[in-house]
Design a protein around this motif. Structure first.
Motif, PDB file in Angstrom:
ATOM      1  N   LEU A 131      38.269  46.769  64.005  1.00 22.83           N
ATOM      2  CA  LEU A 131      37.452  46.968  62.715  1.00 22.83           C
ATOM      3  C   LEU A 131      37.874  45.832  61.649  1.00 22.83           C
ATOM      4  CD1 LEU A 131      38.676  50.667  61.692  1.00 22.83           C
ATOM      5  CD2 LEU A 131      36.446  49.985  62.543  1.00 22.83           C
ATOM      6  N   GLU A 132      36.533  45.366  61.334  1.00 23.11           N
ATOM      7  CA  GLU A 132      36.637  43.936  60.405  1.00 23.11           C
ATOM      8  C   GLU A 132      36.171  44.234  58.941  1.00 23.11           C
ATOM      9  OE1 GLU A 132      33.727  41.466  62.720  1.00 23.11           O
ATOM     10  OE2 GLU A 132      35.205  41.473  64.507  1.00 23.11           O
ATOM     11  N   ILE A 133      36.685  43.413  57.999  1.00 23.41           N
ATOM     12  CA  ILE A 133      36.164  43.827  56.849  1.00 23.41           C
ATOM     13  C   ILE A 133      35.950  42.038  56.499  1.00 23.41           C
ATOM     14  CG2 ILE A 133      37.109  44.329  54.504  1.00 23.41           C
ATOM     15  CD1 ILE A 133      38.863  46.249  55.480  1.00 23.41           C
ATOM     16  N   ASN A 134      34.856  42.216  55.766  1.00 25.23           N
ATOM     17  CA  ASN A 134      34.428  40.710  55.149  1.00 25.23           C
ATOM     18  C   ASN A 134      34.444  40.648  53.468  1.00 25.23           C
ATOM     19  OD1 ASN A 134      34.030  39.427  57.829  1.00 25.23           O
ATOM     20  ND2 ASN A 134      32.119  40.676  57.761  1.00 25.23           N
ATOM     21  N   VAL A 135      35.547  40.085  52.837  1.00 28.82           N
ATOM     22  CA  VAL A 135      35.778  40.501  51.488  1.00 28.82           C
ATOM     23  C   VAL A 135      35.698  39.065  50.837  1.00 28.82           C
ATOM     24  CG1 VAL A 135      38.194  40.248  51.343  1.00 28.82           C
ATOM     25  CG2 VAL A 135      36.833  41.737  49.932  1.00 28.82           C
ATOM     26  N   GLN A 136      34.676  38.831  49.715  1.00 27.35           N
ATOM     27  CA  GLN A 136      34.755  37.603  48.724  1.00 27.35           C
ATOM     28  C   GLN A 136      36.262  37.316  48.100  1.00 27.35           C
ATOM     29  OE1 GLN A 136      31.320  37.504  46.065  1.00 27.35           O
ATOM     30  NE2 GLN A 136      30.601  39.327  47.115  1.00 27.35           N
ATOM     31  N   PRO A 137      36.568  36.293  48.384  1.00 20.28           N
ATOM     32  CA  PRO A 137      37.935  35.754  48.153  1.00 20.28           C
ATOM     33  C   PRO A 137      38.352  36.146  46.583  1.00 20.28           C
ATOM     34  CG  PRO A 137      36.909  33.873  48.985  1.00 20.28           C
ATOM     35  CD  PRO A 137      35.637  35.079  48.967  1.00 20.28           C
ATOM     36  N   GLY A 138      37.817  36.245  45.675  1.00 18.13           N
ATOM     37  CA  GLY A 138      37.832  36.699  44.190  1.00 18.13           C
ATOM     38  C   GLY A 138      38.134  38.326  44.229  1.00 18.13           C
ATOM     39  N   ASN A 139      37.951  39.004  45.078  1.00 15.48           N
ATOM     40  CA  ASN A 139      37.916  40.452  44.900  1.00 15.48           C
ATOM     41  C   ASN A 139      39.155  40.869  45.381  1.00 15.48           C
ATOM     42  OD1 ASN A 139      37.350  43.130  45.047  1.00 15.48           O
ATOM     43  ND2 ASN A 139      35.520  43.098  46.127  1.00 15.48           N
ATOM     44  N   ALA A 144      43.622  43.718  48.341  1.00 17.13           N
ATOM     45  CA  ALA A 144      44.736  44.237  48.490  1.00 17.13           C
ATOM     46  C   ALA A 144      44.719  45.639  49.433  1.00 17.13           C
ATOM     47  CB  ALA A 144      45.121  44.670  46.771  1.00 17.13           C
ATOM     48  N   LEU A 145      43.666  46.212  49.212  1.00 13.45           N
ATOM     49  CA  LEU A 145      43.289  47.718  49.995  1.00 13.45           C
ATOM     50  C   LEU A 145      43.189  47.086  51.589  1.00 13.45           C
ATOM     51  CD1 LEU A 145      42.566  50.421  50.168  1.00 13.45           C
ATOM     52  CD2 LEU A 145      40.310  50.132  49.963  1.00 13.45           C
ATOM     53  N   ALA A 146      42.627  46.208  51.915  1.00 15.88           N
ATOM     54  CA  ALA A 146      42.586  45.585  53.441  1.00 15.88           C
ATOM     55  C   ALA A 146      44.024  45.372  53.822  1.00 15.88           C
ATOM     56  CB  ALA A 146      41.656  44.230  53.468  1.00 15.88           C
ATOM     57  N   ARG A 147      44.713  44.539  53.183  1.00 14.83           N
ATOM     58  CA  ARG A 147      46.043  44.164  53.300  1.00 14.83           C
ATOM     59  C   ARG A 147      47.007  45.437  53.363  1.00 14.83           C
ATOM     60  NH1 ARG A 147      47.157  40.377  49.768  1.00 14.83           N
ATOM     61  NH2 ARG A 147      46.501  38.663  50.953  1.00 14.83           N
ATOM     62  N   GLY A 148      46.922  46.305  52.508  1.00 12.61           N
ATOM     63  CA  GLY A 148      47.804  47.378  52.416  1.00 12.61           C
ATOM     64  C   GLY A 148      47.361  48.582  53.647  1.00 12.61           C
ATOM     65  N   ALA A 149      46.131  48.421  54.069  1.00 10.69           N
ATOM     66  CA  ALA A 149      45.886  49.132  55.477  1.00 10.69           C
ATOM     67  C   ALA A 149      46.379  48.661  56.608  1.00 10.69           C
ATOM     68  CB  ALA A 149      44.365  49.689  55.255  1.00 10.69           C
ATOM     69  N   PHE A 156      38.160  32.233  57.012  1.00 18.07           N
ATOM     70  CA  PHE A 156      37.317  31.854  55.889  1.00 18.07           C
ATOM     71  C   PHE A 156      35.951  31.569  56.257  1.00 18.07           C
ATOM     72  CE2 PHE A 156      35.576  29.434  52.881  1.00 18.07           C
ATOM     73  CZ  PHE A 156      35.653  30.195  51.777  1.00 18.07           C
ATOM     74  N   SER A 157      35.125  32.071  56.079  1.00 25.37           N
ATOM     75  CA  SER A 157      33.552  31.825  56.275  1.00 25.37           C
ATOM     76  C   SER A 157      32.763  31.476  55.084  1.00 25.37           C
ATOM     77  CB  SER A 157      32.835  32.853  57.048  1.00 25.37           C
ATOM     78  OG  SER A 157      33.594  33.034  58.133  1.00 25.37           O
ATOM     79  N   PRO A 158      32.531  30.141  54.811  1.00 25.24           N
ATOM     80  CA  PRO A 158      31.850  29.721  53.714  1.00 25.24           C
ATOM     81  C   PRO A 158      30.155  30.285  53.793  1.00 25.24           C
ATOM     82  CG  PRO A 158      32.109  27.790  54.947  1.00 25.24           C
ATOM     83  CD  PRO A 158      32.846  28.903  55.545  1.00 25.24           C
ATOM     84  N   ASP A 169      30.876  32.962  50.024  1.00 21.58           N
ATOM     85  CA  ASP A 169      32.079  32.887  50.846  1.00 21.58           C
ATOM     86  C   ASP A 169      32.706  34.410  51.075  1.00 21.58           C
ATOM     87  OD1 ASP A 169      31.382  30.333  50.482  1.00 21.58           O
ATOM     88  OD2 ASP A 169      33.102  29.792  49.305  1.00 21.58           O
ATOM     89  N   HIS A 170      33.403  34.234  52.246  1.00 17.04           N
ATOM     90  CA  HIS A 170      34.050  35.727  52.585  1.00 17.04           C
ATOM     91  C   HIS A 170      35.405  35.493  53.347  1.00 17.04           C
ATOM     92  CE1 HIS A 170      30.591  37.721  51.245  1.00 17.04           C
ATOM     93  NE2 HIS A 170      31.143  39.008  51.214  1.00 17.04           N
ATOM     94  N   GLU A 171      36.386  35.983  53.182  1.00 13.78           N
ATOM     95  CA  GLU A 171      37.500  36.086  54.162  1.00 13.78           C
ATOM     96  C   GLU A 171      37.330  37.210  54.856  1.00 13.78           C
ATOM     97  OE1 GLU A 171      41.093  36.858  51.780  1.00 13.78           O
ATOM     98  OE2 GLU A 171      40.918  34.981  50.643  1.00 13.78           O
TER      99      GLU A 171
END
Length: 183
Positions: A131-139, A144-149, A156-158, A169-171
């Motif tokens: 499973l993948e999650i793409n999240v904006q760096p400022g979110n 925290a939800l992704a890391r906690g799970a 990083f993808s600009p 941009d997304h992590e």
């Protein structure tokens, strides 16, 4: 607020997950309207019944998507949603998660519990491997939800995803069945 009662696909101590139904439109859109400030500028869930019908229809009918409502067990109220998009089978066995909490349920740990249930369902009955999650760096909340799970940062993808009128941009975060089992 009225809500749909349905058997959960999986349950934790405080929440259960179930699939979207067309009958969830009134509650979902009311909660989305109440949560506009929480969601902006990260995501834009449907705010009207017509927009919800189109959104839910894709999750219900498209085999490359699976949508889950995170519902409080005490009253059945929708706390948030987690979708698995771009499901690819065969040698890949992967999907991309998107999620959002509703304001009344934010910062209470309900989405963390719901995400754990969705991950278990994805690696169990859906037989996915990654499973993948793409999240904006400022979110920060989403990260925290992704890391906690148990998701790990992979890159990083600009200018990766077009959101709110611009390429953002997304992590890239990911978890595999093996990583979850070892965690």
């Amino acid at each position: 607020m009225p809500h749909s009662q349905s058997r959960h696909l999986a349950e934790g101590p405080r929440v259960g997950i179930r699939h979207f139904t067309y009958g969830d439109a009134a509650e979902f859109t009311a909660r989305a309207r109440e949560s506009k400030d929480l969601h902006h500028p990260w995501l834009f869930p449907p705010l009207t019944d017509a927009a919800y019908a189109a959104y839910a229809g894709r999750l219900i009918e498209d085999p490359t998507k699976a949508g889950f409502l995170v519902c409080a067990k005490d009253d059945g109220a929708i706390a948030g949603f987690i979708n698995i998009n771009n499901i690819v089978e065969g040698g890949f066995q992967c999907g991309v998660l998107g999620y959002g909490a509703f304001a009344h349920a934010a910062r209470r740990g309900l989405m963390r519990e719901g995400l754990d249930l969705v991950i278990g369902y994805a690696f169990g009955p859906l037989r996915l491997h990654r499973l993948e999650i793409n999240v904006q760096p400022g979110n920060a909340a989403s990260i925290a939800l992704a890391r906690g799970a148990g998701f790990r940062l992979e890159g990083f993808s600009p200018n990766m995803i077009f959101i709110d009128g611009a390429w953002r941009d997304h992590e890239r975060w990911a978890i595999t069945a093996e990583l979850r089992a070892s965690g």
